[in-house]
Design an enzyme around this catalytic site. Structure first.
Site, mmCIF file in Angstrom:
data_model
loop_
_atom_site.group_PDB
_atom_site.id
_atom_site.type_symbol
_atom_site.label_atom_id
_atom_site.label_comp_id
_atom_site.label_asym_id
_atom_site.label_seq_id
_atom_site.Cartn_x
_atom_site.Cartn_y
_atom_site.Cartn_z
ATOM 1 N N GLY A 138 49.529 9.645 26.756
ATOM 2 C CA GLY A 138 48.211 9.467 26.124
ATOM 3 C C GLY A 138 47.103 10.237 26.813
ATOM 4 O O GLY A 138 46.007 10.369 26.275
ATOM 5 N N LYS A 165 35.744 2.684 25.228
ATOM 6 C CA LYS A 165 35.363 1.997 23.977
ATOM 7 C C LYS A 165 35.640 0.503 24.079
ATOM 8 O O LYS A 165 34.891 -0.311 23.535
ATOM 9 C CB LYS A 165 36.101 2.589 22.783
ATOM 10 C CG LYS A 165 35.277 3.533 21.965
ATOM 11 C CD LYS A 165 35.083 4.910 22.536
ATOM 12 C CE LYS A 165 34.035 5.183 23.533
ATOM 13 N NZ LYS A 165 34.090 6.508 24.152
ATOM 14 N N THR A 212 47.068 20.659 29.118
ATOM 15 C CA THR A 212 46.922 19.866 30.347
ATOM 16 C C THR A 212 45.535 19.258 30.518
ATOM 17 O O THR A 212 45.271 18.580 31.511
ATOM 18 C CB THR A 212 47.258 20.742 31.578
ATOM 19 O OG1 THR A 212 46.611 22.014 31.393
ATOM 20 C CG2 THR A 212 48.741 20.950 31.713
ATOM 21 N N GLY A 214 30.016 16.813 33.696
ATOM 22 C CA GLY A 214 30.882 17.709 32.944
ATOM 23 C C GLY A 214 32.320 17.646 33.441
ATOM 24 O O GLY A 214 32.637 16.883 34.360
ATOM 25 N N HIS A 252 26.397 -0.242 -2.677
ATOM 26 C CA HIS A 252 25.241 -0.959 -2.165
ATOM 27 C C HIS A 252 25.624 -2.406 -1.881
ATOM 28 O O HIS A 252 26.307 -3.009 -2.698
ATOM 29 C CB HIS A 252 24.112 -0.944 -3.202
ATOM 30 C CG HIS A 252 22.913 -1.728 -2.774
ATOM 31 N ND1 HIS A 252 22.043 -1.271 -1.805
ATOM 32 C CD2 HIS A 252 22.460 -2.950 -3.156
ATOM 33 C CE1 HIS A 252 21.088 -2.180 -1.626
ATOM 34 N NE2 HIS A 252 21.316 -3.203 -2.429
#
Ligand code: NAI
Length: 465
Positions: free
Chosen positions: A39, A51, A143, A271, A444
């Site tokens: 992963g 998250k 990688t 970064g 809506h």
């Protein structure tokens, strides 16, 4: 020695997706990953755990002071940080196990160890039980990247951490300093601010989220300040020194021309840089650019025949979904001769609250290019669903070509902006005009109506403002 059609190096969103697509197209694939779980950074120590913590911390913050308006009252709300972290680890495991399952399902051979190109088409896997040699007609390097260092600021892993460290604090730091107001700094700064830290974000530029639309970044700065995050813009960090002992150990951050800042924990998020070391690139002669990224042509081929590269290790935005698109295009290129990614339409999302989402050109870029454009904006404040949700902060901005009406850029700040941007991206992928979006029926009441209204506003025809 084992022979395959393709060897993929790296099992992040770029590598594992490439392996799946190649298997779907009938190739015999070997996937090499140095970590025990699959992963990559995204699933193990990036997108997914962040998250999970953003979701949990948002619920905690809401339970503490966000639900009064809904008439929901709590007694004492307290934080069980170990439970929050355990949930995050469970979310990560479900995702990484999911990738392992997909590899089995697609009959992809997974090797655990670090891969080194020893000749074009030959990869040695340095594993725990020794070396294994793999041979294939094609090798795909995926990688990824790692946090970029900052001279004078040493990441010790305890007081000064990178994103991985800031996903796993064992206590809420009192004073949390974040160096870099980019994606990572703002997301993890938000998490710990919600959990109770006093957060100061130090940013070198005179704005946050450099590269994003300036208006959007300005609105975002206002929203974060309202939440209590503090910002020092134009702040050049020159050094971080560790002082004190035991529980009192902390960092003193030196900032050029300003008072030093003390912090109990420091996140360095300035970064990321490509992972190319130890891959044997020099052995086989794979070229890299001045920033250490592997240079590729439009079909992701390096200068060495049979060696391709995708994702964070090549130029372009360092985003999981960009790596996935690279992966599919690179594999389809190898197998069918055709593969393409539209780099003008890579959405970017900062998963804070409000969320910040963007696709296409910024206003600044259009001005600089001299492109004539029209602008339509619509505030969440005027959207019925946003009012019902008590999430009225934010707005949508649509930039369309002044003559053709083609949508050139969409910038959203507000609840679920990250989900809304998918519609804008789809519309732009099909070359939609603002009128196309404006004439699309939107259910809506939904937040997506803000997009329709902003599209109407491009021609001064918004209905609800
Ligand atoms: P970033 O490039 O987003 O932001 C780095 C920030 O640090 C910039 O604002 C830059 O001006 C600032 N900076 C650079 N040098 C500095 C210095 N010496 N002192 C103070 N500030 C300085 O990088 P970040 O946040 O580390 O994220 C790395 C990558 O990971 C990004 O390319 C991003 O695309 C990706 N990412 C994406 C996420 C998402 O899609 N939601 C979440 C997290 C990361």
């Amino acid at each position: 020695m084992a022979t395959h059609d393709l060897i993929v190096i790296g099992a992040g969103p770029g590598g594992y997706v490439a392996a799946i697509r190649a298997a779907q197209l009938g190739l015999d694939v070997a996937l090499v990953e140095k970590e025990a779980s699959l992963g990559g950074t995204c699933l193990r120590v990036g997108c997914i755990p962040s998250k999970a913590l953003l979701e949990s911390s948002e619920r905690y913050a809401e339970a503490r002071h966000g639900l009064d308006a809904h008439g929901v009252k709590f007694g004492d709300v307290s934080l069980d940080l170990p439970a929050m972290m355990e949930r995050k680890d469970g979310v990560v495991k479900a995702n990484t196990d999911g990738v392992a399952f997909l590899m089995k399902k697609n009959k992809i051979t997974v090797h655990t160890g670090s891969a080194e190109l020893t000749a074009p088409g030959t990869v040695t896997v340095h594993g725990a039980k020794g070396d294994t040699e793999l041979v294939a007609e094609n090798v795909l390097i995926a990688t990824g990247s790692r946090p970029a260092p900052l001279p004078g600021v040493e990441v010790d892993g305890t007081i000064v951490v990178d994103s991985t460290g800031a996903l796993a604090f064992d206590a809420v730091p009192d004073r949390f300093a974040v160096i870099g107001a980019g994606y990572i700094g703002l997301e993890l700064g938000s998490v710990w601010s919600r959990l109770g830290s006093n957060v100061t974000v130090l940013e070198y530029m005179d704005r946050i989220l450099p590269g994003m639309d300036a208006g959007l970044a300005k609105d975002a700065l206002k929203a974060f300040k309202k939440q209590g995050l503090q910002f020092e813009l134009g702040a050049k960090v020159t050094q971080a020194t560790l002082k004190g002992r035991g529980k009192k150990r902390h960092a003193v951050i030196e900032i050029d021309g300003r008072d030093p800042l003390e912090a109990d924990r420091v996140l360095l998020a300035v970064g990321r840089q490509p992972n190319t070391e130890g891959l044997g690139l020099e052995t086989v002669g794979v070229a890299t650019d001045e920033r250490g990224r592997i240079t590729v042509d439009a079909a992701f081929r390096t200068n060495v025949p049979g060696v391709s590269a995708i994702g964070d290790v090549i130029p372009g935005p360092m985003l999981a979904h960009k790596a996935e698109e690279d992966a599919v295009a690179a594999i389809e290129g190898i197998v069918t001769g055709v593969g393409h990614v539209d780099y003008d339409l890579i959405p970017g999302i900062v998963y804070t609250e409000p969320e910040i989402a963007t696709v296409g050109a910024t206003e600044e870029a259009l001005k600089e290019a001299g492109t004539p454009y029209k602008k339509g904006t619509f505030p969440y404040q005027a959207n019925g669903r946003a009012r019902a949700m008590d999430r009225t902060e934010g707005n949508v901005k649509i930039l369309a070509h002044a003559e053709t009406d083609r949508i050139l850029g969409v910038h959203v700040i507000g609840a679920r902006a990250g989900d809304l941007i998918a519609e804008a991206t789809a519309a732009m992928t099909f070359g939609a005009s603002a009128e196309d979006l404006a004439r699309t029926v939107h259910a809506h009441p939904t937040l997506a109506e803000t997009l329709k209204e902003a599209a109407l506003a491009v021609d001064g025809a918004a209905l609800h403002i």
